[in-house]
Write a protein that holds these residues in place. Structure first.
Motif, PDB file in Angstrom:
ATOM      1  N   ALA A  99       0.914  -1.152  -0.003  1.00 59.47           N
ATOM      2  CA  ALA A  99       0.001   0.030   0.007  1.00 59.47           C
ATOM      3  C   ALA A  99       0.922   1.358  -0.002  1.00 59.47           C
ATOM      4  O   ALA A  99       2.101   1.152   0.614  1.00 59.47           O
ATOM      5  CB  ALA A  99      -0.952  -0.004   1.283  1.00 59.47           C
ATOM      6  N   CYS A 100       0.383   2.143  -0.689  1.00 59.86           N
ATOM      7  CA  CYS A 100       1.388   3.430  -0.770  1.00 59.86           C
ATOM      8  C   CYS A 100       0.144   4.733  -0.736  1.00 59.86           C
ATOM      9  O   CYS A 100      -0.687   4.842  -1.527  1.00 59.86           O
ATOM     10  CB  CYS A 100       1.961   3.429  -1.986  1.00 59.86           C
ATOM     11  SG  CYS A 100       3.356   5.118  -2.321  1.00 59.86           S
ATOM     12  N   ARG A 128      -1.338  -0.793  -4.315  1.00 54.75           N
ATOM     13  CA  ARG A 128      -2.437  -0.183  -3.754  1.00 54.75           C
ATOM     14  C   ARG A 128      -2.225   1.061  -3.488  1.00 54.75           C
ATOM     15  O   ARG A 128      -1.778   1.314  -2.386  1.00 54.75           O
ATOM     16  CB  ARG A 128      -3.326  -1.038  -3.134  1.00 54.75           C
ATOM     17  CG  ARG A 128      -3.582  -2.501  -3.810  1.00 54.75           C
ATOM     18  CD  ARG A 128      -4.256  -3.491  -2.751  1.00 54.75           C
ATOM     19  NE  ARG A 128      -5.426  -2.953  -2.018  1.00 54.75           N
ATOM     20  CZ  ARG A 128      -6.068  -3.499  -1.056  1.00 54.75           C
ATOM     21  NH1 ARG A 128      -5.766  -4.679  -0.756  1.00 54.75           N
ATOM     22  NH2 ARG A 128      -7.288  -2.982  -0.728  1.00 54.75           N
ATOM     23  N   GLU A 129      -2.878   2.148  -4.118  1.00 53.63           N
ATOM     24  CA  GLU A 129      -2.847   3.544  -3.565  1.00 53.63           C
ATOM     25  C   GLU A 129      -3.818   3.578  -2.561  1.00 53.63           C
ATOM     26  O   GLU A 129      -5.124   3.200  -2.782  1.00 53.63           O
ATOM     27  CB  GLU A 129      -2.987   4.462  -4.446  1.00 53.63           C
ATOM     28  CG  GLU A 129      -2.796   5.879  -4.325  1.00 53.63           C
ATOM     29  CD  GLU A 129      -3.045   7.049  -5.245  1.00 53.63           C
ATOM     30  OE1 GLU A 129      -3.074   8.216  -5.112  1.00 53.63           O
ATOM     31  OE2 GLU A 129      -3.449   6.387  -6.338  1.00 53.63           O
ATOM     32  N   MET A 130      -3.704   4.159  -1.388  1.00 53.00           N
ATOM     33  CA  MET A 130      -4.565   4.208  -0.232  1.00 53.00           C
ATOM     34  C   MET A 130      -4.110   5.356   0.909  1.00 53.00           C
ATOM     35  O   MET A 130      -2.913   5.348   0.925  1.00 53.00           O
ATOM     36  CB  MET A 130      -5.120   3.053   0.382  1.00 53.00           C
ATOM     37  CG  MET A 130      -4.016   2.183   1.073  1.00 53.00           C
ATOM     38  SD  MET A 130      -4.705   0.708   1.990  1.00 53.00           S
ATOM     39  CE  MET A 130      -5.044  -0.484   0.423  1.00 53.00           C
ATOM     40  N   ASP A 134      -6.531   3.486   5.963  1.00 53.17           N
ATOM     41  CA  ASP A 134      -6.898   2.412   5.336  1.00 53.17           C
ATOM     42  C   ASP A 134      -5.778   1.606   5.285  1.00 53.17           C
ATOM     43  O   ASP A 134      -5.753   0.240   5.553  1.00 53.17           O
ATOM     44  CB  ASP A 134      -7.207   2.700   3.933  1.00 53.17           C
ATOM     45  CG  ASP A 134      -8.713   3.580   3.906  1.00 53.17           C
ATOM     46  OD1 ASP A 134      -9.370   3.369   5.065  1.00 53.17           O
ATOM     47  OD2 ASP A 134      -9.047   3.989   2.797  1.00 53.17           O
ATOM     48  N   ALA A 135      -4.467   1.926   4.996  1.00 47.94           N
ATOM     49  CA  ALA A 135      -3.308   1.115   4.832  1.00 47.94           C
ATOM     50  C   ALA A 135      -2.962   0.550   6.203  1.00 47.94           C
ATOM     51  O   ALA A 135      -2.586  -0.578   6.319  1.00 47.94           O
ATOM     52  CB  ALA A 135      -2.252   1.984   4.340  1.00 47.94           C
ATOM     53  N   ALA A 138      -5.525  -2.380   6.480  1.00 42.64           N
ATOM     54  CA  ALA A 138      -4.934  -3.272   5.514  1.00 42.64           C
ATOM     55  C   ALA A 138      -3.857  -4.218   6.080  1.00 42.64           C
ATOM     56  O   ALA A 138      -3.816  -5.333   5.964  1.00 42.64           O
ATOM     57  CB  ALA A 138      -4.687  -2.772   4.366  1.00 42.64           C
ATOM     58  N   GLU A 143      -4.170  -7.770   4.541  1.00 38.47           N
ATOM     59  CA  GLU A 143      -4.631  -7.578   3.123  1.00 38.47           C
ATOM     60  C   GLU A 143      -3.327  -7.052   2.589  1.00 38.47           C
ATOM     61  O   GLU A 143      -3.239  -7.187   1.226  1.00 38.47           O
ATOM     62  CB  GLU A 143      -5.710  -6.812   2.811  1.00 38.47           C
ATOM     63  CG  GLU A 143      -6.975  -7.186   3.592  1.00 38.47           C
ATOM     64  CD  GLU A 143      -8.029  -6.109   3.675  1.00 38.47           C
ATOM     65  OE1 GLU A 143      -7.834  -5.182   3.218  1.00 38.47           O
ATOM     66  OE2 GLU A 143      -9.143  -6.296   4.001  1.00 38.47           O
ATOM     67  N   VAL A 144      -2.459  -6.299   3.036  1.00 31.90           N
ATOM     68  CA  VAL A 144      -1.284  -6.084   2.506  1.00 31.90           C
ATOM     69  C   VAL A 144      -0.013  -6.583   3.453  1.00 31.90           C
ATOM     70  O   VAL A 144      -0.166  -6.666   4.616  1.00 31.90           O
ATOM     71  CB  VAL A 144      -1.190  -4.494   2.098  1.00 31.90           C
ATOM     72  CG1 VAL A 144      -2.368  -4.188   1.231  1.00 31.90           C
ATOM     73  CG2 VAL A 144      -1.395  -3.759   3.458  1.00 31.90           C
ATOM     74  N   ALA A 147       3.610  -1.274   3.753  1.00 32.91           N
ATOM     75  CA  ALA A 147       2.958   0.231   3.187  1.00 32.91           C
ATOM     76  C   ALA A 147       3.716   1.060   3.294  1.00 32.91           C
ATOM     77  O   ALA A 147       4.612   1.332   4.495  1.00 32.91           O
ATOM     78  CB  ALA A 147       1.455   0.271   4.223  1.00 32.91           C
TER      79      ALA A 147
END
Length: 305
Positions: A99-100, A128-130, A134-135, A138, A143-144, A147
């Motif tokens: 995530a980023c 995934r951009e977030m 949210d990161a 996740a 989920e990731v 991040a």
């Protein structure tokens, strides 16, 4: 896939290739009686004789010969599945989910992804951009794996490795009276400007740092609109709907209609950190941390006066 059937087919394959129960048993690392029992069970399950026994050994029947190509393919597939499962348990070949936050897409994401790809060429990397909030969730849910986000301290079980320092910059409409002045801009010059901000829930530490900077400059930001992302901030600024305080790294995007001014100070923001779930560490996360040590210098400032 019925792995019991696959195992028995593997035993049949070993006998067919070795031509002898004893040699096949030695190859499989088992004794001969269990091997014979497995072959007999397979013949009963399939309803055909697969091997002809003789004093010299064993050879496939016509039915066994017909099954050999499929048995080989299934044995190869099963071997690949078992190998992949071992790698996945160790975190070696699993796809890396990253995530980023938007403001890290250009300074931090490219070198990190390139380093991961070089070290793990067989592994896919999904980015995934977030936003930061949210990161973090996740990461907690698994989920990731990693991040790039803006956080000031660990949030169990999420741990942080700071990658660098950052400063705030003013994003102004291109035609704004302050856009073309020389030198760093005093933050107090924005006291009466309509301010476009991110909701505090997206990144509380970043939002609090921005508000604290304004208070230190002698004013409370006149928030006229909350927007959902850093990119939306720049779009609204370009539309002339207000000004924004953003990460100085966002100036690298060069969006049309937006002028960036360095601020007097400089005014430090919450920097980008590499985050991971300490309860879900694997080979990929450990590799990323090693890469971060080599790639990024602590205390690095993206844009300064």
């Amino acid at each position: 896939m019925d792995f019991r059937l696959v195992r028995r087919l593997g035993h049949f394959l070993a006998v067919a290739e070795e031509g002898h129960f004893g040699r096949a048993a030695a190859r499989l690392g088992i004794s001969q009686p269990p091997l014979t029992a497995q072959i007999q069970a397979l013949e009963r399950e399939l309803g055909v004789r697969l091997l002809e026994r003789s004093g010299k050994g064993a050879r496939p029947t016509r039915e066994g010969e017909a099954l050999l190509p499929l048995a080989r393919r299934m044995a190869e597939d099963a071997g690949q599945i078992e190998s992949l499962a071992r790698d996945l348990r160790a975190g070696r070949s699993a796809p890396v989910a990253l995530a980023c936050v938007t403001s890290a897409l250009f300074d931090y994401l490219p070198p990190l992804v390139r380093g991961l790809q070089a070290a793990r060429p067989a592994s896919a990397i999904a980015v995934r951009e977030m936003d930061t909030a949210d990161a973090v969730e996740a990461l907690r849910r698994g989920e990731v794996d990693l991040a790039l986000l803006r956080l000031d301290r660990d949030r169990h079980p999420v741990k942080l490795r700071p990658l660098g320092r950052d400063v705030l910059a003013a994003a102004l409409p291109e035609e704004h009276r302050l856009a073309t002045q020389d030198g760093p801009l005093p933050l107090a010059a924005l006291a009466d400007e309509p301010m476009l901000v991110l909701p505090r829930g997206i990144s509380p530490a970043y939002s609090d740092a921005m508000v604290a900077a304004c208070h230190a400059a002698g004013f409370t930001p006149r928030v006229t609109r909350e927007v959902g992302s850093a990119m939306a901030q720049l779009g609204f600024v370009a539309a002339g709907l207000g000004v924004a305080l953003v990460s100085a790294g966002m100036a690298r995007l060069r969006p049309p209609g937006v002028a960036f001014r360095a601020l007097e100070g400089p005014i430090h923001a919450v920097g980008v950190a590499l985050a991971w779930n300490a309860e879900r560490e694997n080979e990929a996360t450990r590799l990323a941390l090693e890469l971060a040590e080599r790639l990024f210098t602590h205390g690095r400032v993206i844009m300064d006066n």
